[in-house]
Design an enzyme around this catalytic site. Sequence first.
Site, short mmCIF file in Angstrom:
data_model
loop_
_atom_site.label_atom_id
_atom_site.label_comp_id
_atom_site.label_asym_id
_atom_site.label_seq_id
_atom_site.Cartn_x
_atom_site.Cartn_y
_atom_site.Cartn_z
N GLY A 183 -2.74 3.10 -1.00
CA GLY A 183 -2.59 3.24 -2.45
C GLY A 183 -1.19 2.88 -2.90
O GLY A 183 -0.55 1.98 -2.36
N SER A 184 -0.67 3.64 -3.88
CA SER A 184 0.57 3.26 -4.56
C SER A 184 1.81 3.29 -3.68
O SER A 184 2.83 2.70 -4.03
CB SER A 184 0.79 4.15 -5.78
N THR A 185 1.78 3.98 -2.52
CA THR A 185 2.94 3.94 -1.64
C THR A 185 3.18 2.52 -1.12
O THR A 185 4.30 2.17 -0.76
CB THR A 185 2.76 4.90 -0.43
N LYS B 160 3.05 -0.13 -2.89
CA LYS B 160 3.65 -0.95 -3.95
C LYS B 160 5.11 -1.29 -3.66
O LYS B 160 5.57 -2.39 -3.96
CB LYS B 160 3.54 -0.23 -5.29
#
Length: 559
Positions: A290-292, A294
């Site tokens: 997920g967003s980690t 990014k």
Amino acid sequence: LFEMEKRLFLVFCLFLILFLSITLRLFYWQVASFESLKLIALQQTNISSVIKAGRGSIFSADNSPLVINQPAYLVFAEPKNIKDKQSTIGKLAEILSLDAASVSAKFTTDKLSWIPIAEKVEAETAEKLNTAKLAGIGLAQDDKRFYPEASMAAHLLGFVGKNQNGEDQGYFGLEGYYDDQLKGRNGYLKEDRDISGNPIIAGERTFVEAEKGRDLILSLDRTVQYIIEDKLKKGLEKYGAIGGSVIVMDPYKGSILGMASMPGYDPSKRLEFDLSLYKNPAISSSFEPGSTFKVLVMAAAVNENKVEADTEFDEKGPVEIGKYQIKTWNQEYHGRIKVPEIIQYSSNVGMVFIGEKLGSENLLKYIRDLGFGQLTDIDLQDEGTPNLRPIDKWYAIDFATTSFGQGIAATPLQMIRAVAAIANGGELVKPSVVSKIRDNNGKIISLDHKIERRIYNTESASLVKEMMVQAVEKGETKFLKPIGIRVAGKTGTAQIPIAGHYDTEKTIASFVGFLPADKPKFIMLVTLREPTSSPWGSETAAPLFFTIARDLIAYFKIQ
């Protein structure tokens, strides 16, 4: 006269035949069958006894024992010396706390001269057997593993079981990976004995001393391990998660300071636990980060000079990729924003923009260079890795979703190692658990820390590091951070793929961060599987991260 000569000739022939028969028989015994008969003789008179080597111990970074040997015994039977079999079986079952039928089943034949009854029997029970003085029952030294810290770091340590030959062998974790170093080398005693089994004074005798296994000294910090296990257990209860992992690592060396996964098991009682719990999820289970993820894509785009800190993006609404529509996680849009705010707002549509700037070829290159789809080669047995999809199976929507950490899988260890490349200034380190090996003479062999390769230049890593600091100070976690210490971090929330689609109610929440941001003492990744109190990483994994971080700040005296 003729008749007498005939009889003498017959007698002569008989003696000749008898002589030839004896000669041939002697030739057969002394020449033709010499080697085989010699072997039989040696087997009958030359007795060999194995002297088991003691297994090496495992110590934490402060030289406190995590795994040592405890005196234990093998209980065996010599059927020919047992006077009353049924009575002996009954007493054995009572003393060993075994079912009488299972003990009786071991005496299925009278042809064996030696039968193992029970292994790793503790000294107290062995003393009861000695007191009982059961004829035909004996004891032999058979040390067992003892865990002074109970189940602490069980996934990391592994355990000792039996292989297909009935020999001790390490499985999982350090016991499995370093089995050859830990098990040592057995010795033996060979001596000639007479038909009664007594040593022949003038016979040959060979003695080779057993060589104890080497000791392992870890980078693991006992206090760190205690903190993360305690807080993880409480976190699972508080957030209603079915499982979780915490890894604490030195971002410069790759040394593991602490690693915990739950649910776990107790290695001293491992047979009471399901086999699936033996594997270490921190190094073998996969999740979509997920967003980690990014921050890794952002660092790649900055490193390739595709975007700068003042590059702007118009976050005006959802993005269309073919027949798919990508939205922000909270469906809020902020208009014209700069690149650092894409990380701060954790904007999915903003990351699609960054991914397009980076380009598909560069994106795949950085994914491989960061070690995704490959084993990290950490010194723990049974590491796993999810595979990357073949190059010809990547489509536009895959590149888009990968830019914000969906549609790509990693293990927690792969993820923390990749983000450590931002924390340490751009280098990919090789993670490790053992820092030193100590041999029988007390000689210490220090293991070198390995830098795999440079991923980002120092300036790019510093810029993204600052973005992560701002994400903590201005984002969803701003009320959680400790006062006076700069923390670089990023939350992650990823839906769990099930049967070709994403389950909208089940997520894996995560938070990765390091501190102090400018020169990190440690980097930590927290993952929670299927939290029920909230699906969001900012409301589950992030609070747990900062709860652990406060204790580590106090322990390491970080100011």
